[in-house]
Every structure is written in C-alpha cells, then in structure tokens.
Design a protein around this motif. Structure first.
Motif, PDB file in Angstrom:
ATOM      1  N   ALA A  91      67.828  64.120  40.505  1.00  0.00           N
ATOM      2  CA  ALA A  91      68.967  63.571  41.249  1.00  0.00           C
ATOM      3  C   ALA A  91      70.054  63.072  40.289  1.00  0.00           C
ATOM      4  O   ALA A  91      71.252  63.272  40.532  1.00  0.00           O
ATOM      5  CB  ALA A  91      68.494  62.434  42.161  1.00  0.00           C
ATOM      6  N   GLN A  92      69.647  62.429  39.206  1.00  0.00           N
ATOM      7  CA  GLN A  92      70.627  61.979  38.215  1.00  0.00           C
ATOM      8  C   GLN A  92      71.314  63.165  37.540  1.00  0.00           C
ATOM      9  O   GLN A  92      72.518  63.139  37.277  1.00  0.00           O
ATOM     10  CB  GLN A  92      69.939  61.103  37.165  1.00  0.00           C
ATOM     11  CG  GLN A  92      69.489  59.756  37.673  1.00  0.00           C
ATOM     12  CD  GLN A  92      68.716  58.991  36.617  1.00  0.00           C
ATOM     13  OE1 GLN A  92      67.869  59.568  35.902  1.00  0.00           O
ATOM     14  NE2 GLN A  92      68.976  57.692  36.516  1.00  0.00           N
ATOM     15  N   LEU A  93      70.539  64.205  37.265  1.00  0.00           N
ATOM     16  CA  LEU A  93      71.112  65.397  36.652  1.00  0.00           C
ATOM     17  C   LEU A  93      72.129  66.045  37.588  1.00  0.00           C
ATOM     18  O   LEU A  93      73.200  66.481  37.157  1.00  0.00           O
ATOM     19  CB  LEU A  93      70.010  66.396  36.301  1.00  0.00           C
ATOM     20  CG  LEU A  93      68.966  65.937  35.271  1.00  0.00           C
ATOM     21  CD1 LEU A  93      67.931  67.036  35.057  1.00  0.00           C
ATOM     22  CD2 LEU A  93      69.622  65.550  33.960  1.00  0.00           C
ATOM     23  N   ALA A  94      71.818  66.100  38.855  1.00  0.00           N
ATOM     24  CA  ALA A  94      72.748  66.672  39.827  1.00  0.00           C
ATOM     25  C   ALA A  94      74.007  65.829  39.918  1.00  0.00           C
ATOM     26  O   ALA A  94      75.128  66.359  40.041  1.00  0.00           O
ATOM     27  CB  ALA A  94      72.071  66.771  41.195  1.00  0.00           C
ATOM     28  N   GLU A  95      73.857  64.495  39.854  1.00  0.00           N
ATOM     29  CA  GLU A  95      75.017  63.595  39.898  1.00  0.00           C
ATOM     30  C   GLU A  95      75.950  63.875  38.718  1.00  0.00           C
ATOM     31  O   GLU A  95      77.175  63.973  38.873  1.00  0.00           O
ATOM     32  CB  GLU A  95      74.543  62.142  39.867  1.00  0.00           C
ATOM     33  CG  GLU A  95      75.687  61.129  39.853  1.00  0.00           C
ATOM     34  CD  GLU A  95      75.187  59.703  39.669  1.00  0.00           C
ATOM     35  OE1 GLU A  95      76.028  58.790  39.621  1.00  0.00           O
ATOM     36  OE2 GLU A  95      73.953  59.505  39.568  1.00  0.00           O
TER      37      GLU A  95
END
Length: 352
Positions: A180-184
């Motif tokens: 999720a952080q990578l997608a953000e």
C-alpha cells in the motif's frame, strides 16, 4: 593534385586490391586500368603515387597496396554511390532494394531495443563484417513508474518511458514498506511528475514531499536516484553483431595484434561510443579509415557510419566496421539504407 592518368591508375589499383587482397604489380594494373601505356610508364606513375604516400610497396612483393591516405582519396573523390538496384548480381544489394521505403518488415517497429538489435544483425549479415548500432539517445522522461515489493527491504522499480522502453532496478531500502505504501509513492510520482525528466523530478522533490511520510519520501528519492542511473546507462548502450566475421578476414588473421586491438575496441566500447558520437554530428554517410587519425584506433579498420532519426531528430548512429580493404560502394549502400529503415521503424508517426 593528380592528373587524369594517375587518378585512373590509382582507382584501378585500389579496386583490384580490394577485390583480390594481393599487391598489384604494373602488368596487372595495366590490364585493370585499360590504358595503352608501357610497363615503364606505369612503373613511373606508381613511383609518383608512392612518393605522394598514396600507395606503398610491401617488403615481400614488387606490387603496391593502398595506404590510408590512398583510401581516403579514393572514397572522397573516386566513388560513385550506386543505387542498390543497380547491382542485380549482388545478393545483399538485391535484398536491400526489395525492402519497402515506408514501413520495412525486416525491422520490428515498436521497442527501440528490438529495432537496434535487428539492425545490427542486418548490417553484419549483409556486409559480412561487424554491425554496430548505438542505442537511441532520449531524454530521461518517464511516463509511468511502479513499485513491486520483493521482500521486506527489497523493492523492484519499474520505469516506463514515453516510447514504451522499460527500465528495471532493484532498490534496497532502510525501512520495510507495505504494498500500500509502494502504491501511494507510485501514484504520487505518476500524478505529479509523469511526463517530466528524472532530473527535473529530483530538483522538485526536495520542496514538494514534506507533506508525505518520511519513509515514503525516502523511497521516492531512492527511486529517482536509481531511475537517473538507469536512464544514463541506457543512453550508452551499443549493440554489436558479427565480431567473429573478422576472423575470416585475411588482413587480420595474419596479424593477431591488430585483431586483438579490434576486439578490445568492441569490448571496451568507450572509443567506439566516441566515434559514433562524432558520426552523429554530420548528415549522411561518413567513412573513417584507420591509420589516418586517432579517430579509429586500429590501423587496418575502416568504419562506414550514418546517423538515424526518430521524429525528425538524430537520436543515434549505426555503422559497419571492417578492414580498410572493404568494398566501400556496397557497404555505403548497406549503411545508408539501413539507417533509413531504422528511422522509419522508430518514427512514431510512421510504422508504429
């Protein structure tokens, strides 16, 4: 300045030597030139040409061979570039003539790496020497970035350029990141910086990421640094095909030092890139002959090169590298037409 008789004899001598690879004597030259001259007259002319540094006499033969200076005069003033169709008995020329001028099927449109790899193979197979193609020079603009979590602290960075080229890098991060952080981080980069050069992104990130969490900001900085390195390395790519063809060239098989220097040139690539960069600054086909300058570091090598374009801009150079005793007219045709085919294949308004 040479008189007409000297020019005819020099041209005949070089053409004969290119065809047969043997020093040319006065009797052979008399027949090749088709002039009604006595052997003594021909010997006098050859002596004058030797004094001018245009031909030389090997120690093992009474015949003469061209020097680098002689080849230079030959290619600059005595060649008449012929259309490929003018040589029906020449299989490579026939094959070139059959390629369509607009959308060639022999070169794959789309991925630049596919195009340059195919072009290098074509140059080599048609010339029977070495084919070299410099990867297209592009701005470091990216269209899209993605992050893929490989493990807790290993992240795959995927950069897609506007022309569809893909660069991958593995990042080792100090902190772990969830998908999720990578997608953000990827969404932020794509939304705010997509279509910009990596260098511009680096400058703007300093001021614009304070609002993001520290670990995500660090990830984006690492991505920009890795992306810049990936783009820079892609600019220096050179595809080489057919190096082993030089093993069959008698000029090199009898001189292992020259052959070793030629292979060093292909392996190190620094001088090769400098040569190709020099070629890209001039329009049309250029010929570099070893022994006349430091541009070609191997004395018995010649380079026939031409720039190619994408969307009207020169983006790279391709070349055939072979012995100075090469059939220049044929190789010029091969290089010239292949450069146009590569330009067509890379043209976003053409064959894609």
């Amino acid at each position: 300045m040479l008189d007409d008789r000297s020019r005819v004899l020099l041209k005949a001598l070089i053409e004969r030597y290119i065809a047969e690879g043997q020093p040319v004597g006065s009797r052979t030259l008399s027949r090749a030139a088709g002039l009604d001259l006595s052997p003594a007259t021909i010997r006098n002319v050859m002596s004058d040409l030797e004094a001018l540094g245009l031909i030389a006499s090997p120690h093992t033969s009474a015949g003469r061979v061209p020097t680098a200076r002689g080849y230079r005069l030959f290619v600059d003033t005595m060649l008449t570039a012929r259309p490929a169709k003018a040589a029906p008995d020449d299989a490579p020329a026939e094959r070139l003539a059959e390629w369509p001028a607009e959308c060639p099927t022999e070169l794959p449109a789309g991925q630049p790496r596919q195009v340059i790899a195919s072009a290098a193979q074509l140059l080599s197979s048609l010339s029977q020497f070495v084919g070299v193609v410099q990867a297209p020079r592009r701005s470091s603009v990216f269209r899209h970035i993605e992050f893929v979590r490989l493990s807790e602290r290993r992240v795959l960075l995927i950069i897609v350029t506007p022309d569809g080229d893909v660069q991958n890098r593995v990042l080792f991060t100090e902190a772990g990141h969830t998908q999720a952080q990578l997608a953000e981080a990827a969404n932020y980069l794509n939304a705010h910086y997509g279509g910009m050069a990596i260098e511009q992104v680096r400058e703007r990130l300093q001021q614009e990421v304070e609002t993001l969490r520290g670990e995500v900001a660090q990830l984006m900085h690492a991505a920009v640094q890795a992306g810049s390195e990936a783009m820079h390395q892609a600019q220096g790519d050179v595809v080489i095909a057919g190096e082993r063809n030089l093993l069959a060239v008698s000029d090199f098989s009898s001189d292992m030092n020259q052959l070793r220097r030629a292979f060093d040139l292909f392996e190190q690539k620094t001088q090769l890139m400098r040569l190709l960069d020099t070629s890209s600054r001039a329009a049309g086909v250029r010929i570099f002959i070893g022994g006349e300058s430091q541009t070609v570091p191997v004395e018995d090598l010649s380079v026939v090169s031409a720039p190619y374009e994408a969307d009207g801009q020169v983006v790279g150079t391709l070349a055939v590298i072979g012995p100075t005793r090469m059939p220049y007219e044929k190789v010029i045709d091969i290089v010239d037409i292949t450069a146009r085919l590569v330009s067509n294949a890379l043209n976003t308004q053409g064959c894609r």
